[in-house]
Design a protein around this motif. Structure first.
Motif, mmCIF file in Angstrom:
data_model
loop_
_atom_site.group_PDB
_atom_site.id
_atom_site.type_symbol
_atom_site.label_atom_id
_atom_site.label_comp_id
_atom_site.label_asym_id
_atom_site.label_seq_id
_atom_site.Cartn_x
_atom_site.Cartn_y
_atom_site.Cartn_z
ATOM 1 N N VAL A 29 0.858 -1.201 0.011
ATOM 2 C CA VAL A 29 0.227 -0.122 -0.059
ATOM 3 C C VAL A 29 0.827 1.442 0.166
ATOM 4 O O VAL A 29 0.658 2.371 -0.860
ATOM 5 C CB VAL A 29 -0.905 -0.105 1.448
ATOM 6 N N ARG A 49 -8.650 -2.999 3.260
ATOM 7 C CA ARG A 49 -8.941 -4.242 2.237
ATOM 8 C C ARG A 49 -7.708 -5.016 2.026
ATOM 9 O O ARG A 49 -7.778 -6.329 1.922
ATOM 10 C CB ARG A 49 -9.160 -3.274 0.983
ATOM 11 N N GLN A 50 -6.449 -4.585 2.195
ATOM 12 C CA GLN A 50 -5.391 -5.438 2.070
ATOM 13 C C GLN A 50 -4.991 -6.494 3.241
ATOM 14 O O GLN A 50 -3.979 -7.142 3.462
ATOM 15 C CB GLN A 50 -3.883 -4.777 1.827
ATOM 16 N N GLU A 101 -8.819 2.981 3.539
ATOM 17 C CA GLU A 101 -9.640 1.939 2.903
ATOM 18 C C GLU A 101 -8.472 0.663 2.337
ATOM 19 O O GLU A 101 -8.885 -0.443 2.366
ATOM 20 C CB GLU A 101 -10.407 2.557 1.878
ATOM 21 N N ALA A 102 -7.759 1.386 1.444
ATOM 22 C CA ALA A 102 -6.676 0.469 0.851
ATOM 23 C C ALA A 102 -6.132 -0.614 2.091
ATOM 24 O O ALA A 102 -5.893 -1.827 1.989
ATOM 25 C CB ALA A 102 -5.691 0.990 0.137
ATOM 26 N N ASP A 137 2.359 2.604 -3.286
ATOM 27 C CA ASP A 137 1.285 2.707 -4.334
ATOM 28 C C ASP A 137 1.601 4.331 -4.600
ATOM 29 O O ASP A 137 0.923 4.919 -3.843
ATOM 30 C CB ASP A 137 -0.091 2.519 -3.905
ATOM 31 N N GLN A 179 -8.812 7.188 1.548
ATOM 32 C CA GLN A 179 -8.496 5.962 0.406
ATOM 33 C C GLN A 179 -7.582 5.199 0.810
ATOM 34 O O GLN A 179 -7.423 3.935 0.722
ATOM 35 C CB GLN A 179 -8.253 6.903 -0.689
#
Lengths: 317, 426
Positions: free
Chosen positions: A243, A279-280, A275-276, A246, A272
């Motif tokens: 992450v 999610r990961q 969230e990432a 990115d 964001q």
């Protein structure tokens, strides 16, 4: 909508070809402690002098207390402590204070009583009948401050009030300012020392080279300029590293493994990133949008390009 | 208006409280007292006997007759010593040693040439005494005159009748009325007026300069102009200092008049003899008509306003007192012009120079009152002079106000002419 005590509308002041202040606007709400910040030579004193009608803008205008009156007509409602301050050296302290209050429209008797009270309060009670020249520099500064507040102004304008003060007097001055603010006095002060402004102000305006860089409530400015700094603490994992690398989300990462300081990429939102991470499957123990210090904001916004470039500009300021 | 009064009052009270005001106020009458007392003391000292030797190198008895005539002069004791013409110079040089060490004051050298060509010589320690020289010269002249007539065969009685002196009494006429003042006393008055006006305008003008520089150099001016319009500050300052000036002049003139009126008492009080007191009482002091006093005060005020405005503008351009002292020179020079030309005005109060100086606004505050005191001035000229002066005061004050307004907040380099013009146009 709060009531606006000082409203500066796109004022410009030129000295020859040099614009000391260019198209500057700001508004000071009633009861605020407002900081006018900028490096030396940015145009702070020029701006304040225009607010006080000591000099007049070439363009734009200044409205005080929502009205049309000029700073001089309203001087009884304003207390002004200039950056360059002085006293009549040969006058007795009490006579001097009475005179300065009288030209603000205070009656003699009231001025005398008020002056004695303030002198006692700031520990100068025994010095009332001494000549200003006999006072130490610190005492003179207190006398100057008393002259500024003696007529109980609604608006205090202090130009670099803490410059040249020793730590004891700085403390006295700060306490008095805070006390007056609590009683409802609107306070505007200029400084280039950000730490003071950060502790005292609720709103600021940063200017550099005569133009406004940013203004508004301090918290809002911090939020705006602090949105891009994140601190993340999480369990070390490949997912976390993924992450953080990115570049659509993060422009720069200072990665310590399970602790990282991040700067958001342009257009990306902290939300964001969070969230990432979720999610990961990264286990997050701390996620914080860090507030930058006012000092950092100041350097970022009014930094190197804001420094005066020619000696002429320094001399004019 | 209230703010203006506050500024005037501060300026007035702070000044009146200083020890300089006290000293100046006392020194004025002391100085005037000296003017009155000195003649008394001088008269007393002049009362001492003068001892003069006539070194007579004439070949006839002219020297004897001259000596006899000189012995008629009060308080002069004269001794004649006949000498040969060849040894006259040696005798004179030897006698010179006695002057100062003995009661001898001087010697008069006469020869046959004295009657022929009117040549004589006096050497002495009292040559600077105008009275002594005047009486001696008068006696010498009439003796020579009589001698010449007698040599032409004129009878002695005719000669003595021809020598009855003529006394020209001078009386000044103003507006068709005899003022009672003599020519001498109006000269004295003109001189006094010149001195007082020059002193007062310079003294109080420079005080305005100092006050403006003080406010600028201590930087209190920025606090002041946040409450006051610069013009209020300037006007208050000029008016306050001017009020101090009027007070001081009033005290000076009042005590001066009192001293003059009671000068005989003053003389008595100083332990002088009754004759000295009487002599002083008779001294010719001018009568000062009310018109002159009014004219004096009007010109003082206008002249003071004019110069105070210029001094204030100069002070606003500089940063320190040291700079101000240099920068004030052109203004002071303007004031010095009528002073330098004063004798010209007094010698010919109706001449074209006196007329010009009393119309030009920078010199008229001093020149016109002096002219007025010395001789009658047509009222049209006074009105013209006042009109020009008043107009100039308005214009100069306006310009000075503009310079002051910008100058008091401008620190650093002194402005050039170009920048000054920009300040004024502002």
């Amino acid at each position: 909508m709060r009531d606006i005590v000082v409203e500066v509308q796109s004022i410009t002041k030129r000295y020859g070809d040099f614009a000391a202040v260019r198209d500057l606007s700001l508004a000071i709400p009633r009861g605020a402690v407002y900081g006018l910040l900028g490096p030396n030579g940015a145009g702070k004193t020029t701006t304040i002098r225009m607010m006080m009608s000591i000099i007049y803008p070439d363009e734009g205008k200044v409205a005080l207390f929502g009205g049309r009156g000029d700073g001089k007509d309203l001087s009884h409602r304003i207390g002004y402590l200039p950056e360059e301050r002085g006293l009549y050296k040969k006058m007795k302290v009490i006579d001097l204070l009475i005179f300065l209050a009288e030209i603000k429209g205070v009656s003699r008797a009231k001025a005398r009583a008020g002056a004695m009270e303030w002198l006692a309060r700031l520990g100068l009670g025994d010095w009332a009948l001494k000549k200003a020249d006999d006072l130490s520099k610190g005492m003179q500064q207190k006398v100057q401050f008393i002259a500024t507040v003696l007529h109980e102004p609604e608006l205090l304008v202090l130009d670099e009030p803490f410059s040249g003060l020793d730590p004891v007097n700085t403390q006295v001055m700060k306490d008095t300012v805070v006390d007056l603010s609590r009683k409802g006095t609107t306070i505007l002060f200029s400084t280039h020392i950000m730490e003071q402004a950060e502790k005292l102000c609720d709103s600021v305006c940063i200017i550099a080279r005569g133009t406004k860089v940013v203004d508004g409530p301090l918290a809002e400015i911090k939020r705006q300029h602090g949105g891009s700094h994140l601190v993340v603490a999480a369990e070390r994992s490949a997912a976390l590293d993924g992450v953080l690398s990115d570049t659509r989300l993060i422009s720069r990462a200072d990665n310590y493994g399970n602790y990282a300081e991040l700067e958001l990429a342009a257009g990306a939102k902290a939300q964001q990133v969070l969230e990432a991470l979720v999610r990961q499957g990264v286990v997050v123990s701390r996620f914080e949008i860090a507030e930058p210090t006012l000092h950092k904001i100041f350097i970022d916004l009014a930094g190197p390009q804001a420094l005066p470039t020619s000696p002429e500009e320094v001399a004019r300021a | 208006m209230h703010k203006l009064m506050v500024v005037i009052r501060r300026e007035f009270i702070e000044r009146v409280r200083t020890k300089w005001f006290l000293i100046g106020t006392i020194l004025g009458p002391v100085f005037m007292g000296l003017v009155i007392v000195l003649p008394i003391v001088m008269a007393e000292r002049g009362g001492g006997e003068r001892n003069v030797v006539v070194l007579d190198a004439t070949s006839d008895d002219f020297g004897t007759r001259l000596t006899a005539a000189m012995q008629q002069i009060p308080k002069l004791s004269v001794e004649r010593r006949a000498v040969a013409l060849a040894s006259l110079e040696d005798q004179a040089v030897a006698l010179a040693q006695e002057i100062g060490t003995t009661p001898l004051d001087g010697m008069l050298l006469i020869t046959d040439n004295t009657v022929e060509d009117g040549k004589a010589e006096y050497r002495g320690s009292n040559v600077s005494s105008l009275t002594d020289m005047r009486t001696m010269q008068a006696t010498l002249r009439s003796s020579v005159f009589a001698e010449r007539l007698q040599r032409e065969g004129v009878e002695l009685s005719v000669v003595s009748r021809a020598q009855i002196p003529v006394d020209l009494a001078t009386v000044q006429i103003r507006d068709g009325k005899v003022t009672g003042g003599s020519a001498e006393s109006s000269f004295f008055l003109a001189y006094f007026i010149w001195f007082l006006l020059y002193l007062a305008i310079l003294l109080y003008g420079v005080q305005v300069l100092g006050a403006v520089v003080e406010e600028k150099s201590t930087r209190i001016v920025e606090v002041l102009v946040s409450s006051l319009k610069p013009f209020q500050l300037l006007a208050g300052k000029v008016a306050g200092v001017g009020a101090v000036g009027l007070l001081q002049l009033g005290i000076w003139l009042g005590t001066g008049k009192l001293l003059l009126d009671r000068r005989a008492d003053v003389a008595r009080w100083l332990g002088q003899g009754p004759e000295a007191a009487a002599a002083v009482g008779q001294m010719s002091f001018p009568e000062v008509p009310l018109g002159t006093i009014l004219l004096f005060l009007t010109y003082f005020l206008l002249g003071y306003f004019l110069y105070a405005a210029m001094f204030a503008a100069v002070a606003a351009m500089v940063n320190t007192e040291a700079e101000a002292r240099q920068a004030q020179t052109p203004v002071v020079m303007l004031l010095v012009i009528p002073t330098v030309l004063m004798i010209g005005i007094l010698n010919n109060p109706d001449g074209s120079m006196a007329l010009t100086l009393s119309l030009v606004p920078f010199t008229s505050p001093i020149a016109m009152p002096v002219r007025w005191a010395a001789s009658p001035v047509p009222l049209t000229e006074v009105a013209g002079s006042l009109g020009i002066l008043f107009g100039t005061v308005v214009v100069i004050t306006w310009i000075a106000g503009r310079i002051y307004r910008v100058g008091i907040l401008a620190y650093g380099k002194k402005p050039g002419l170009k920048e000054l013009v920009r300040w004024v146009k502002g």
